[in-house]
Each structure stands twice: as structure tokens, then as C-alpha cells.
Design an enzyme around this catalytic site. Structure first.
Site, short mmCIF file in Angstrom:
data_model
loop_
_atom_site.label_atom_id
_atom_site.label_comp_id
_atom_site.label_asym_id
_atom_site.label_seq_id
_atom_site.Cartn_x
_atom_site.Cartn_y
_atom_site.Cartn_z
N ASP A 73 13.76 -10.48 -16.28
CA ASP A 73 14.21 -9.45 -15.43
C ASP A 73 15.43 -8.63 -16.35
OD1 ASP A 73 14.11 -8.22 -12.84
OD2 ASP A 73 16.19 -8.18 -12.86
N ASP A 132 12.69 3.42 -22.78
CA ASP A 132 12.74 3.52 -24.21
C ASP A 132 12.97 5.03 -24.66
OD1 ASP A 132 12.75 1.05 -24.99
OD2 ASP A 132 10.49 0.73 -24.94
P1 ITT Z 1 8.61 -7.35 -13.72
O1 ITT Z 1 7.29 -7.43 -13.14
O2 ITT Z 1 8.58 -8.15 -14.87
O3 ITT Z 1 9.81 -7.25 -12.77
P2 ITT Z 1 9.51 -4.51 -14.21
O4 ITT Z 1 8.91 -3.61 -15.22
O5 ITT Z 1 9.54 -4.38 -12.74
O6 ITT Z 1 8.48 -5.87 -14.46
P3 ITT Z 1 12.31 -5.31 -14.18
O7 ITT Z 1 12.14 -5.57 -12.62
O8 ITT Z 1 12.91 -6.28 -15.11
O9 ITT Z 1 10.80 -5.05 -14.81
O10 ITT Z 1 12.89 -3.92 -14.13
C1 ITT Z 1 13.31 -3.29 -15.59
C2 ITT Z 1 13.43 -1.70 -15.58
O11 ITT Z 1 14.05 -1.48 -16.99
C3 ITT Z 1 11.87 -1.52 -15.78
O12 ITT Z 1 12.05 -0.06 -15.27
C4 ITT Z 1 11.80 -1.17 -17.22
O13 ITT Z 1 10.79 -0.20 -17.60
C5 ITT Z 1 12.98 -1.17 -17.64
N1 ITT Z 1 13.10 -1.69 -19.12
C6 ITT Z 1 13.33 -2.98 -19.16
N2 ITT Z 1 13.56 -3.35 -20.53
C7 ITT Z 1 13.22 -2.11 -21.19
C8 ITT Z 1 12.89 -1.90 -22.52
O14 ITT Z 1 12.92 -2.78 -23.39
N3 ITT Z 1 12.52 -0.51 -22.76
C9 ITT Z 1 12.48 0.41 -21.88
N4 ITT Z 1 12.56 0.14 -20.63
C10 ITT Z 1 13.24 -1.15 -20.03
#
Ligand code: ITT
Length: 186
Positions: free
Chosen positions: A66, A143
């Protein structure tokens, strides 16, 4: 021997980055695609533990992650709500929210890994700032608007290896790799 890691996530960008980090160390990352239950709680740690508990079956070596972006001048918003805010407000909307405010922010990631019934957490952070415009085509999510500390380029303007070297996910996954090596000495 832990050599295959099942990564449960809906986000292909996370899978690519984790593969780039773990493959050279001899770990195979298998993508288990799908959305896991995400409760409304205050910390990434709690979300990660809930996601892990939601994994179907009893895959022995299972991992979830997460993550989110925390903007200082918005009191850490969107934080655990980063995915929802990206879908609704969007990158341009976020840049409008910080107009005229300090732009410092940090990305945080928490990896939750299940090994023989035990749960281990690994976390990483990267400080930086929000850019003034949306820039770059690599990566995913936020990003195109995140400048890691000391960089003039957004993480979407970096090659994957370059981003992994400084990123929140890179830090968390390198800790996981160090721990895995201790469980499975060659
Ligand atoms: P999961 O199925 O793993 O939950 P998710 O994309 O919904 O996938 P999260 O709930 O952890 O992931 O939400 C994280 C948010 O932050 C999501 O909108 C990602 O695109 C963003 N995010 C996380 N790490 C990032 C990164 O390295 N670069 C850009 N955006 C990031």
C-alpha cells in the site's frame, strides 16, 4: 526456499517495479491480479495488513503493498486516499490544490509479506516536491508530478531503475529482499 513471490495488486506499474528489483536477486514475482479489500483506516500499515488478510486461499509467500503521496501543506492529504483522489481530482486538480502553497511532499510505501503464516511489514519513504506541471511518460500514478529531493526531473521522466534507486517502493522492497535472503541462505 522462498524463490517465488505472489504479488497481489491491481496495479501493473507496481508489479513491473517489484520485478525489476527482485528478479536480479533470483526471485520470481508472479502477478496475482485483482482488487483487494481496502478499509477506510488512517495508516498505510493498517491498509496493507487488511489487504493481505483478504488474499484468497493460503498462498505461502504472498505480498501486497500500500502506498500514497503525502503533501505537507495539505496536512498529509491525500495519503491513504491517494488512489481515490487520483481517480477523482486528477493530477491537474492536485496541482491546483497546492497553488501558492509550499510544495514539499513524500511518497510512502508499506509492503506486507506473509511467510509461513507470519506477517512481516517493510516500509520506505522518499521526500520531494510537486512539480509545476505534469511531465514525463514513465511510471504510473503521481509520477508525472513528483520531483524526488534534489532532482529537476519527475519520476515519470526517469528510467525505471533510476526511480527504483530512490523510491519509497525501492526502499521497502530492498528491505524485503534482505529479509528473504536471511530466510533462505544459498
Ligand atoms: P493496489 O491494487 O495494489 O491497491 P493501487 O494502485 O490501488 O493498487 P494503492 O491503493 O496503494 O494502489 O494506492 C496508491 C496510489 O498512489 C495509487 O493511485 C498509485 O497510483 C499512487 N502511487 C503509489 N506509488 C506510486 C509511485 O511509485 N508513483 C506514482 N504513483 C504512485
Amino acid at each position: 526456499m522462498v524463490r517465488t513471490v505472489a504479488f497481489y495488486t491491481s496495479n501493473p506499474g507496481k508489479v513491473e517495479e517489484v520485478r525489476t528489483l527482485l528478479s536480479p536477486l533470483g526471485y520470481r514475482v508472479v502477478w496475482r491480479k485483482g482488487a483487494l479489500l481496502e478499509p477506510q483506516v488512517d495508516t498505510l500499515e493498517e491498509v496493507a495488513v487488511c489487504k493481505l488478510a483478504d488474499i484468497p486461499g493460503k498462498a505461502t509467500f504472498a505480498m501486497v503493498e500500500d502506498s500514497g503521496i503525502f503533501i505537507d501543506s495539505l496536512g498529509g492529504f491525500p495519503g491513504v486516499y491517494s488512489a481515490y483522489v487520483l481517480r477523482t481530482v486528477g493530477l491537474d486538480g492536485i496541482l491546483r490544490l497546492v497553488k501558492g502553497k509550499p510544495r514539499d511532499a513524500e511518497f510512502r510505501a508499506v509492503v506486507a509479506f506473509r511467510h509461513e503464516g507470519k506477517v512481516k511489514l517493510f516500509s520506505g519513504r522518499v521526500r520531494g516536491a510537486l512539480s509545476r506541471s505534469v511531465r514525463g511518460t514513465h511510471g504510473f500514478g503521481y509520477d508525472p508530478i513528483f520531483l524526488p529531493h534534489g532532482s529537476q526531473r519527475t519520476t515519470a521522466e526517469m528510467e525505471p531503475e533510476e526511480k527504483n534507486a530512490v523510491s519509497h517502493r525501492g526502499k521497502a522492497v530492498r528491505q524485503l529482499a534482505a529479509w528473504l535472503r536471511k530466510q533462505t541462505p544459498d
